[in-house]
Structure formats: C-alpha cells, structure tokens
Design a protein around this motif. Structure first.
Motif, PDB file in Angstrom:
ATOM      1  N   LEU A   1      28.853  31.022  31.901  1.00 30.48           N
ATOM      2  CA  LEU A   1      27.624  31.581  31.345  1.00 30.48           C
ATOM      3  C   LEU A   1      27.120  32.848  32.265  1.00 30.48           C
ATOM      4  O   LEU A   1      26.274  33.488  31.481  1.00 30.48           O
ATOM      5  CB  LEU A   1      26.529  30.237  31.559  1.00 30.48           C
ATOM      6  CG  LEU A   1      26.933  29.215  30.543  1.00 30.48           C
ATOM      7  CD1 LEU A   1      26.032  28.047  30.741  1.00 30.48           C
ATOM      8  CD2 LEU A   1      26.381  29.556  29.302  1.00 30.48           C
ATOM      9  N   GLY A   2      27.298  32.703  33.539  1.00 29.34           N
ATOM     10  CA  GLY A   2      26.773  33.874  34.441  1.00 29.34           C
ATOM     11  C   GLY A   2      27.342  35.201  33.957  1.00 29.34           C
ATOM     12  O   GLY A   2      26.756  36.226  34.381  1.00 29.34           O
TER      13      GLY A   2
ATOM     14  N   PHE B   1      30.972  26.180  32.589  1.00 31.82           N
ATOM     15  CA  PHE B   1      29.646  26.533  32.929  1.00 31.82           C
ATOM     16  C   PHE B   1      29.636  27.844  33.875  1.00 31.82           C
ATOM     17  O   PHE B   1      28.548  28.724  33.503  1.00 31.82           O
ATOM     18  CB  PHE B   1      29.015  25.370  33.925  1.00 31.82           C
ATOM     19  CG  PHE B   1      27.608  25.701  34.156  1.00 31.82           C
ATOM     20  CD1 PHE B   1      26.769  25.120  33.434  1.00 31.82           C
ATOM     21  CD2 PHE B   1      27.206  26.434  35.145  1.00 31.82           C
ATOM     22  CE1 PHE B   1      25.396  25.455  33.433  1.00 31.82           C
ATOM     23  CE2 PHE B   1      25.693  26.504  35.500  1.00 31.82           C
ATOM     24  CZ  PHE B   1      24.854  25.897  34.576  1.00 31.82           C
ATOM     25  N   ALA B   2      30.572  28.210  34.717  1.00 30.97           N
ATOM     26  CA  ALA B   2      30.855  29.577  35.513  1.00 30.97           C
ATOM     27  C   ALA B   2      30.636  30.659  34.329  1.00 30.97           C
ATOM     28  O   ALA B   2      30.142  31.639  34.710  1.00 30.97           O
ATOM     29  CB  ALA B   2      32.063  29.642  36.256  1.00 30.97           C
TER      30      ALA B   2
ATOM     31  N   LEU C   1      19.246  32.749  31.557  1.00 28.10           N
ATOM     32  CA  LEU C   1      19.918  31.458  31.149  1.00 28.10           C
ATOM     33  C   LEU C   1      18.901  30.532  30.650  1.00 28.10           C
ATOM     34  O   LEU C   1      18.661  29.539  31.151  1.00 28.10           O
ATOM     35  CB  LEU C   1      20.851  30.991  31.892  1.00 28.10           C
ATOM     36  CG  LEU C   1      22.058  31.749  32.442  1.00 28.10           C
ATOM     37  CD1 LEU C   1      22.940  31.031  33.250  1.00 28.10           C
ATOM     38  CD2 LEU C   1      22.721  32.163  31.103  1.00 28.10           C
TER      39      LEU C   1
ATOM     40  N   THR D   1      23.924  16.373  24.633  1.00 34.03           N
ATOM     41  CA  THR D   1      25.087  16.467  24.757  1.00 34.03           C
ATOM     42  C   THR D   1      25.931  15.636  23.862  1.00 34.03           C
ATOM     43  O   THR D   1      25.150  14.607  23.192  1.00 34.03           O
ATOM     44  CB  THR D   1      25.696  15.896  26.304  1.00 34.03           C
ATOM     45  OG1 THR D   1      25.195  14.394  26.209  1.00 34.03           O
ATOM     46  CG2 THR D   1      24.872  16.475  27.557  1.00 34.03           C
TER      47      THR D   1
ATOM     48  N   LYS E   1      29.281  13.533  35.513  1.00 35.85           N
ATOM     49  CA  LYS E   1      29.202  14.706  36.032  1.00 35.85           C
ATOM     50  C   LYS E   1      28.163  15.515  35.757  1.00 35.85           C
ATOM     51  O   LYS E   1      27.769  15.342  34.371  1.00 35.85           O
ATOM     52  CB  LYS E   1      30.671  15.325  35.934  1.00 35.85           C
ATOM     53  CG  LYS E   1      31.767  14.602  36.343  1.00 35.85           C
ATOM     54  CD  LYS E   1      33.241  15.282  36.321  1.00 35.85           C
ATOM     55  CE  LYS E   1      34.322  14.713  36.768  1.00 35.85           C
ATOM     56  NZ  LYS E   1      35.569  15.388  36.667  1.00 35.85           N
ATOM     57  N   LYS E   2      27.599  16.501  36.542  1.00 32.12           N
ATOM     58  CA  LYS E   2      26.810  17.522  36.166  1.00 32.12           C
ATOM     59  C   LYS E   2      27.242  18.464  35.097  1.00 32.12           C
ATOM     60  O   LYS E   2      28.396  18.841  35.434  1.00 32.12           O
ATOM     61  CB  LYS E   2      25.949  18.113  37.283  1.00 32.12           C
ATOM     62  CG  LYS E   2      25.236  17.119  38.116  1.00 32.12           C
ATOM     63  CD  LYS E   2      24.548  17.681  39.356  1.00 32.12           C
ATOM     64  CE  LYS E   2      23.729  16.839  40.108  1.00 32.12           C
ATOM     65  NZ  LYS E   2      23.176  17.728  41.245  1.00 32.12           N
ATOM     66  N   LEU E   3      26.434  18.866  34.283  1.00 29.20           N
ATOM     67  CA  LEU E   3      26.954  20.118  33.472  1.00 29.20           C
ATOM     68  C   LEU E   3      27.705  21.158  34.161  1.00 29.20           C
ATOM     69  O   LEU E   3      28.442  21.978  33.697  1.00 29.20           O
ATOM     70  CB  LEU E   3      25.768  20.573  32.368  1.00 29.20           C
ATOM     71  CG  LEU E   3      26.021  21.681  31.499  1.00 29.20           C
ATOM     72  CD1 LEU E   3      27.112  21.005  30.409  1.00 29.20           C
ATOM     73  CD2 LEU E   3      24.691  22.081  30.817  1.00 29.20           C
ATOM     74  N   THR E   4      26.736  21.465  35.337  1.00 27.94           N
ATOM     75  CA  THR E   4      27.212  22.531  36.257  1.00 27.94           C
ATOM     76  C   THR E   4      28.743  22.447  36.701  1.00 27.94           C
ATOM     77  O   THR E   4      29.352  23.497  37.283  1.00 27.94           O
ATOM     78  CB  THR E   4      26.324  22.731  37.294  1.00 27.94           C
ATOM     79  OG1 THR E   4      26.144  21.576  37.992  1.00 27.94           O
ATOM     80  CG2 THR E   4      24.854  23.316  36.923  1.00 27.94           C
ATOM     81  N   ALA E   5      29.009  21.253  36.570  1.00 23.07           N
ATOM     82  CA  ALA E   5      30.460  20.973  37.136  1.00 23.07           C
ATOM     83  C   ALA E   5      31.403  21.428  36.148  1.00 23.07           C
ATOM     84  O   ALA E   5      32.836  21.383  36.419  1.00 23.07           O
ATOM     85  CB  ALA E   5      30.731  19.498  37.554  1.00 23.07           C
ATOM     86  N   HIS E   6      31.336  21.570  34.923  1.00 24.66           N
ATOM     87  CA  HIS E   6      32.155  21.907  33.869  1.00 24.66           C
ATOM     88  C   HIS E   6      32.733  23.099  33.893  1.00 24.66           C
ATOM     89  O   HIS E   6      32.175  24.128  34.596  1.00 24.66           O
ATOM     90  CB  HIS E   6      31.508  21.810  32.363  1.00 24.66           C
ATOM     91  CG  HIS E   6      32.629  21.587  31.167  1.00 24.66           C
ATOM     92  ND1 HIS E   6      33.289  22.906  30.961  1.00 24.66           N
ATOM     93  CD2 HIS E   6      32.717  20.702  30.478  1.00 24.66           C
ATOM     94  CE1 HIS E   6      33.966  22.418  29.799  1.00 24.66           C
ATOM     95  NE2 HIS E   6      33.776  21.088  29.680  1.00 24.66           N
TER      96      HIS E   6
END
Length: 218
Positions: free
Chosen positions: A140-141, A137-138, A147, A8, A129-134
């Motif tokens: 990427l799916g 991030f959504a 992934l 990061t 914060k977790k990367l998934t909270a950015h």
C-alpha cells in the motif's frame, strides 16, 4: 461514530466465509453501547417472527438469539440453514450447512463495535493477526497517495474458497463439462495473481485513487 472502520471477509474452511465489520467507537462509546442495547432488545421478537414465518418446529428453530453477559458484550444470533423447509428455499448450499451460522455483535474491551460471522468470536478476535501483518499491506505504501481508504484482496485465498464451492457443486452433480472448462480457464488466469491493493483519498479539493495488481513471482 466518526472514526475508522474495517470490513473483512475471511475463509475459515466453511461454505460461507466469515464477514466482519469493525468500527472504532472510542470517540463515542456510549453511542455504540446504545446500538448494542437496542439490538439486544429488538432481536428476540424479530427472530420469533422469522421462526413463525418459516414454520420452524418449537424444538428446532431456524434462528436463535443468545444474549451475552452484559449489554456491551452484545449477543449472538444462530441461524440453522439446514432447518429451512425445502418447499420455501430449495438451495442445496444452504441445506448442507449442518453447522449453524453465527452472527455475533457487541463492543470489545478496546471500544470496537463489531458485527461478525467468525465462530467463537471472543477468542478469534483476541488471536487474529492485525491487517498490517498481511504480506500485501506493505504494498500500500508504494501507491504514493495518503492511505485514507484502503483495500486488500488476497487472490490465492479467494481461489481456494471458490475451489471448495466448485467441489461442492461437483458433489451435487450440478457442474457441467462446459462449466468445468470455463472454470479451468478462469482459474488459470486468476491463479497468476497474488493479490491487489487499493487506496483512496479525498481531501484538499481532490479525489484520488490507485490500484495495483501483483502477480505471483513479482
């Protein structure tokens, strides 16, 4: 150490961003502890050589090493950039870093081997914060591939950081009118971009990768 890793780079409001490397060491924690222990052992002598090479004063060293409580906790290297003699490295950016740059390393309680420029790493790690909270991030799916390897670039954060560097260059009177014009054009272009997401996948005899650029307002 064959598990996942994350790199990061975060803007923390300083002239140097906080880069960090995290490696999941849960499959071989003893190897991570060995890496940390080796660094704790070798760094003091390396730092002593660096201070001698930069002709640092005894009470004002360029680099300092602080060992933390245990081998797992690792240590912290403090770099005083403003103490480097201008005769050796005359870079205004470094000379104006009055606060030391801290490189922390060690292994967290959840078996993550880390190397980080985040100040006060222990508290920063607990609270970040977790990367998934950015928000990106959504996205990427939506790339439609596994992934296995991913990357996220938050463009507004980069523009804000570069703005700060440009402001520093202006203070040093080292930013010409022509550079001002060029930067205005570049900023106008990149200011339209909200960010990018990338994903890569290698497996089953194929190598795949996709990148998506997201514009503001989309």
């Amino acid at each position: 150490l064959n598990r996942s890793s994350v790199i990061t780079v975060q803007d923390i409001g300083t002239l140097i961003p906080a880069a960090s490397l995290y490696v999941d060491a849960s499959d071989a924690p003893e190897k991570a502890v060995a890496v940390v222990a080796a660094l704790r052992e070798k760094l003091p002598s390396l730092i002593e050589v660096a201070n001698l090479g930069l002709k640092a004063k005894e009470k004002e060293p360029f680099a300092e090493f602080v060992a933390l409580d245990s081998e797992k906790s690792g240590g912290r290297v403090k770099l005083h950039m403003d103490r480097i003699p201008k005769s050796m490295v005359n870079i205004p950016l470094l000379q104006n870093l009055t606060e030391p740059v801290e490189l922390s390393f060690g292994m967290t309680q959840d078996a993550v081997l880390f190397f980080s420029l985040l100040p006060d790493f222990e508290n920063a790690y607990k609270n970040q914060k977790k990367l998934t909270a950015h928000p990106l991030f959504a996205e990427l799916g939506k790339l439609g591939i596994p992934l296995e390897s991913v990357g996220i670039i938050d463009m507004p954060a980069i523009v804000a950081y570069v703005d700060r560097l440009v402001a520093f260059a202006r203070e040093q009177k080292s930013f010409s009118p022509r550079e001002e014009e060029g930067y205005a054009i570049i900023k106008q272009y990149f200011g339209r971009i909200a960010g990018t997401v990338q994903a890569g996948y290698a497996g089953k005899g194929e190598l795949r990768g996709k990148t998506r650029v997201l514009l503001n307002g989309n």
